[in-house]
Design a protein around this motif. Structure first.
Motif, PDB file in Angstrom:
ATOM      1  N   ARG A  13      -4.476 -74.065  76.060  1.00 17.37           N
ATOM      2  CA  ARG A  13      -5.454 -75.159  76.082  1.00 17.37           C
ATOM      3  C   ARG A  13      -6.406 -75.036  74.902  1.00 17.37           C
ATOM      4  NH1 ARG A  13      -7.548 -77.019  82.037  1.00 17.37           N
ATOM      5  NH2 ARG A  13      -5.533 -77.743  82.822  1.00 17.37           N
ATOM      6  N   ILE A  14      -5.964 -75.553  73.775  1.00 22.40           N
ATOM      7  CA  ILE A  14      -6.755 -75.471  72.556  1.00 22.40           C
ATOM      8  C   ILE A  14      -7.414 -76.815  72.289  1.00 22.40           C
ATOM      9  CG2 ILE A  14      -6.678 -74.999  70.077  1.00 22.40           C
ATOM     10  CD1 ILE A  14      -4.021 -73.448  70.740  1.00 22.40           C
ATOM     11  N   LEU A  15      -8.721 -76.784  72.087  1.00 23.08           N
ATOM     12  CA  LEU A  15      -9.461 -77.991  71.809  1.00 23.08           C
ATOM     13  C   LEU A  15      -9.317 -78.369  70.335  1.00 23.08           C
ATOM     14  CD1 LEU A  15     -12.716 -77.166  73.779  1.00 23.08           C
ATOM     15  CD2 LEU A  15     -10.671 -78.374  74.581  1.00 23.08           C
ATOM     16  N   GLY A  16      -9.552 -79.633  70.060  1.00 27.86           N
ATOM     17  CA  GLY A  16      -9.400 -80.103  68.686  1.00 27.86           C
ATOM     18  C   GLY A  16     -10.410 -79.513  67.730  1.00 27.86           C
ATOM     19  N   ILE A  17     -11.577 -79.165  68.249  1.00 29.59           N
ATOM     20  CA  ILE A  17     -12.622 -78.561  67.427  1.00 29.59           C
ATOM     21  C   ILE A  17     -12.764 -77.098  67.840  1.00 29.59           C
ATOM     22  CG2 ILE A  17     -15.059 -78.599  66.791  1.00 29.59           C
ATOM     23  CD1 ILE A  17     -15.026 -81.595  67.378  1.00 29.59           C
ATOM     24  N   ASN A  18     -12.499 -76.213  66.915  1.00 27.23           N
ATOM     25  CA  ASN A  18     -12.619 -74.786  67.226  1.00 27.23           C
ATOM     26  C   ASN A  18     -12.779 -73.991  65.935  1.00 27.23           C
ATOM     27  OD1 ASN A  18      -9.833 -73.837  66.222  1.00 27.23           O
ATOM     28  ND2 ASN A  18      -9.265 -75.422  67.685  1.00 27.23           N
ATOM     29  N   ASP A  19     -13.213 -72.782  66.080  1.00 24.42           N
ATOM     30  CA  ASP A  19     -13.288 -71.847  64.960  1.00 24.42           C
ATOM     31  C   ASP A  19     -12.238 -70.774  65.167  1.00 24.42           C
ATOM     32  OD1 ASP A  19     -16.956 -71.780  64.683  1.00 24.42           O
ATOM     33  OD2 ASP A  19     -15.459 -73.313  64.187  1.00 24.42           O
ATOM     34  N   MET A  20     -11.556 -70.410  64.110  1.00 23.80           N
ATOM     35  CA  MET A  20     -10.609 -69.291  64.163  1.00 23.80           C
ATOM     36  C   MET A  20     -11.011 -68.281  63.107  1.00 23.80           C
ATOM     37  SD  MET A  20      -6.918 -71.111  64.871  1.00 23.80           S
ATOM     38  CE  MET A  20      -6.189 -69.598  65.517  1.00 23.80           C
ATOM     39  N   GLY A  21     -10.707 -67.044  63.380  1.00 24.89           N
ATOM     40  CA  GLY A  21     -11.137 -66.027  62.424  1.00 24.89           C
ATOM     41  C   GLY A  21     -10.401 -64.725  62.589  1.00 24.89           C
ATOM     42  N   TRP A  22     -10.740 -63.816  61.696  1.00 22.46           N
ATOM     43  CA  TRP A  22     -10.183 -62.472  61.711  1.00 22.46           C
ATOM     44  C   TRP A  22     -11.339 -61.468  61.730  1.00 22.46           C
ATOM     45  CZ3 TRP A  22      -5.097 -61.507  62.288  1.00 22.46           C
ATOM     46  CH2 TRP A  22      -4.211 -62.551  62.028  1.00 22.46           C
ATOM     47  N   TYR A  23     -11.212 -60.515  62.614  1.00 21.96           N
ATOM     48  CA  TYR A  23     -12.123 -59.385  62.685  1.00 21.96           C
ATOM     49  C   TYR A  23     -11.312 -58.121  62.448  1.00 21.96           C
ATOM     50  CZ  TYR A  23     -15.732 -62.338  64.837  1.00 21.96           C
ATOM     51  OH  TYR A  23     -16.686 -63.301  65.093  1.00 21.96           O
ATOM     52  N   ARG A  24     -12.002 -57.042  62.145  1.00 20.18           N
ATOM     53  CA  ARG A  24     -11.301 -55.767  62.007  1.00 20.18           C
ATOM     54  C   ARG A  24     -12.157 -54.640  62.571  1.00 20.18           C
ATOM     55  NH1 ARG A  24     -11.478 -55.130  55.368  1.00 20.18           N
ATOM     56  NH2 ARG A  24     -13.716 -54.673  55.174  1.00 20.18           N
ATOM     57  N   GLN A  25     -11.455 -53.603  62.975  1.00 20.53           N
ATOM     58  CA  GLN A  25     -12.129 -52.431  63.515  1.00 20.53           C
ATOM     59  C   GLN A  25     -11.448 -51.174  62.997  1.00 20.53           C
ATOM     60  OE1 GLN A  25     -12.489 -52.322  67.794  1.00 20.53           O
ATOM     61  NE2 GLN A  25     -14.221 -50.939  67.680  1.00 20.53           N
ATOM     62  N   ALA A  26     -12.195 -50.410  62.244  1.00 23.49           N
ATOM     63  CA  ALA A  26     -11.710 -49.133  61.735  1.00 23.49           C
ATOM     64  C   ALA A  26     -12.087 -48.036  62.732  1.00 23.49           C
ATOM     65  CB  ALA A  26     -12.327 -48.850  60.370  1.00 23.49           C
ATOM     66  N   PRO A  27     -11.374 -46.917  62.715  1.00 26.23           N
ATOM     67  CA  PRO A  27     -11.687 -45.817  63.641  1.00 26.23           C
ATOM     68  C   PRO A  27     -13.145 -45.382  63.537  1.00 26.23           C
ATOM     69  CG  PRO A  27      -9.603 -45.413  62.553  1.00 26.23           C
ATOM     70  CD  PRO A  27     -10.199 -46.621  61.877  1.00 26.23           C
ATOM     71  N   GLY A  28     -13.815 -45.322  64.676  1.00 24.41           N
ATOM     72  CA  GLY A  28     -15.198 -44.876  64.704  1.00 24.41           C
ATOM     73  C   GLY A  28     -16.216 -45.911  64.273  1.00 24.41           C
ATOM     74  N   LYS A  29     -15.750 -47.125  64.015  1.00 25.45           N
ATOM     75  CA  LYS A  29     -16.669 -48.175  63.564  1.00 25.45           C
ATOM     76  C   LYS A  29     -16.629 -49.364  64.513  1.00 25.45           C
ATOM     77  CE  LYS A  29     -16.591 -47.062  58.648  1.00 25.45           C
ATOM     78  NZ  LYS A  29     -16.422 -47.610  57.274  1.00 25.45           N
ATOM     79  N   GLN A  30     -17.649 -50.188  64.420  1.00 20.65           N
ATOM     80  CA  GLN A  30     -17.699 -51.387  65.242  1.00 20.65           C
ATOM     81  C   GLN A  30     -16.794 -52.468  64.656  1.00 20.65           C
ATOM     82  OE1 GLN A  30     -21.890 -52.459  65.523  1.00 20.65           O
ATOM     83  NE2 GLN A  30     -22.037 -51.408  67.494  1.00 20.65           N
ATOM     84  N   ARG A  31     -16.377 -53.357  65.517  1.00 22.57           N
ATOM     85  CA  ARG A  31     -15.590 -54.489  65.059  1.00 22.57           C
ATOM     86  C   ARG A  31     -16.484 -55.382  64.203  1.00 22.57           C
ATOM     87  NH1 ARG A  31     -11.788 -57.565  69.351  1.00 22.57           N
ATOM     88  NH2 ARG A  31     -11.281 -55.365  69.681  1.00 22.57           N
ATOM     89  N   GLU A  32     -15.930 -55.851  63.098  1.00 25.17           N
ATOM     90  CA  GLU A  32     -16.715 -56.681  62.183  1.00 25.17           C
ATOM     91  C   GLU A  32     -15.941 -57.930  61.783  1.00 25.17           C
ATOM     92  OE1 GLU A  32     -17.504 -54.645  58.501  1.00 25.17           O
ATOM     93  OE2 GLU A  32     -15.374 -54.366  58.043  1.00 25.17           O
ATOM     94  N   LEU A  33     -16.685 -58.977  61.485  1.00 28.33           N
ATOM     95  CA  LEU A  33     -16.072 -60.211  61.023  1.00 28.33           C
ATOM     96  C   LEU A  33     -15.548 -60.016  59.611  1.00 28.33           C
ATOM     97  CD1 LEU A  33     -15.552 -63.319  61.293  1.00 28.33           C
ATOM     98  CD2 LEU A  33     -17.810 -63.617  60.244  1.00 28.33           C
ATOM     99  N   VAL A  34     -14.310 -60.450  59.397  1.00 26.19           N
ATOM    100  CA  VAL A  34     -13.726 -60.441  58.058  1.00 26.19           C
ATOM    101  C   VAL A  34     -13.842 -61.827  57.446  1.00 26.19           C
ATOM    102  CG1 VAL A  34     -11.626 -60.081  56.714  1.00 26.19           C
ATOM    103  CG2 VAL A  34     -12.121 -58.611  58.689  1.00 26.19           C
ATOM    104  N   ALA A  35     -13.369 -62.830  58.181  1.00 29.60           N
ATOM    105  CA  ALA A  35     -13.421 -64.202  57.695  1.00 29.60           C
ATOM    106  C   ALA A  35     -13.233 -65.143  58.873  1.00 29.60           C
ATOM    107  CB  ALA A  35     -12.341 -64.458  56.638  1.00 29.60           C
ATOM    108  N   SER A  36     -13.788 -66.337  58.734  1.00 20.68           N
ATOM    109  CA  SER A  36     -13.606 -67.353  59.761  1.00 20.68           C
ATOM    110  C   SER A  36     -13.454 -68.709  59.102  1.00 20.68           C
ATOM    111  CB  SER A  36     -14.781 -67.360  60.740  1.00 20.68           C
ATOM    112  OG  SER A  36     -15.972 -67.748  60.077  1.00 20.68           O
ATOM    113  N   ILE A  37     -12.883 -69.646  59.860  1.00 12.99           N
ATOM    114  CA  ILE A  37     -12.668 -70.991  59.357  1.00 12.99           C
ATOM    115  C   ILE A  37     -12.786 -71.960  60.514  1.00 12.99           C
ATOM    116  CG2 ILE A  37     -10.147 -70.736  59.585  1.00 12.99           C
ATOM    117  CD1 ILE A  37      -9.897 -72.563  57.087  1.00 12.99           C
ATOM    118  N   THR A  38     -13.508 -73.048  60.282  1.00 10.15           N
ATOM    119  CA  THR A  38     -13.639 -74.069  61.308  1.00 10.15           C
ATOM    120  C   THR A  38     -12.429 -75.004  61.259  1.00 10.15           C
ATOM    121  OG1 THR A  38     -14.767 -75.670  59.899  1.00 10.15           O
ATOM    122  CG2 THR A  38     -16.140 -73.993  60.948  1.00 10.15           C
ATOM    123  N   SER A  39     -12.286 -75.825  62.280  1.00  4.07           N
ATOM    124  CA  SER A  39     -11.185 -76.780  62.291  1.00  4.07           C
ATOM    125  C   SER A  39     -11.331 -77.793  61.155  1.00  4.07           C
ATOM    126  CB  SER A  39     -11.096 -77.491  63.643  1.00  4.07           C
ATOM    127  OG  SER A  39     -12.362 -77.972  64.050  1.00  4.07           O
ATOM    128  N   GLY A  40     -12.548 -77.930  60.629  1.00  3.52           N
ATOM    129  CA  GLY A  40     -12.775 -78.818  59.494  1.00  3.52           C
ATOM    130  C   GLY A  40     -12.577 -78.150  58.151  1.00  3.52           C
TER     131      GLY A  40
END
Length: 120
Positions: free
Chosen positions: A26-53
């Motif tokens: 159930r995916i809405l027409g308006i959404n944000d998609m992105g990539w996060y990463r987590q290295a050992p011993g570190k917090q998850r961080e945003l790498v990049a994101s993109i809106t539906s626009g």
């Protein structure tokens, strides 16, 4: 909503990889998609994101090296990673966020993660 990521692997410093993530359900027409990463011993961080626009956002550490894109017809987001460095080594997770018009709650979904290892 389910997210299936692929494309990780082992690459040498300076190499390239392309990650893909397909969303289903159930995916809405308006959404944000992105990539996060987590290295050992570190917090998850945003790498990049993109809106539906098509509006994009990048972490400072990957600007100029990584490119995020999406195919809305295929509900797929991509991350082209060039000039990879050992510090890019992490598990990469794809992410989708959407907010139904009838709710104040933002729905957040995660893929299973794909390992990216950059050798020096």
């Amino acid at each position: 909503v389910q997210l299936q990521a692929s494309g990780g692997g082992l690459v040498q410093t300076g190499g390239s990889l392309r990650l893909s993530c397909v969303a289903s359900g159930r995916i809405l027409g308006i959404n944000d998609m992105g990539w996060y990463r987590q290295a050992p011993g570190k917090q998850r961080e945003l790498v990049a994101s993109i809106t539906s626009g098509g509006f994009t956002k990048y972490a400072d550490s990957v600007k100029g090296r990584f490119t995020i894109s999406r195919d809305n017809a295929k509900n797929t987001v991509y991350l082209q990673m060039n000039s990879l460095k050992p510090e890019d080594t992490a598990v990469y997770y794809c992410n989708l966020e959407q907010q139904p018009s009838y709710s104040y709650i933002v729905q957040t979904y995660w893929g299973q993660g794909t390992q990216v290892t950059v050798s020096s």
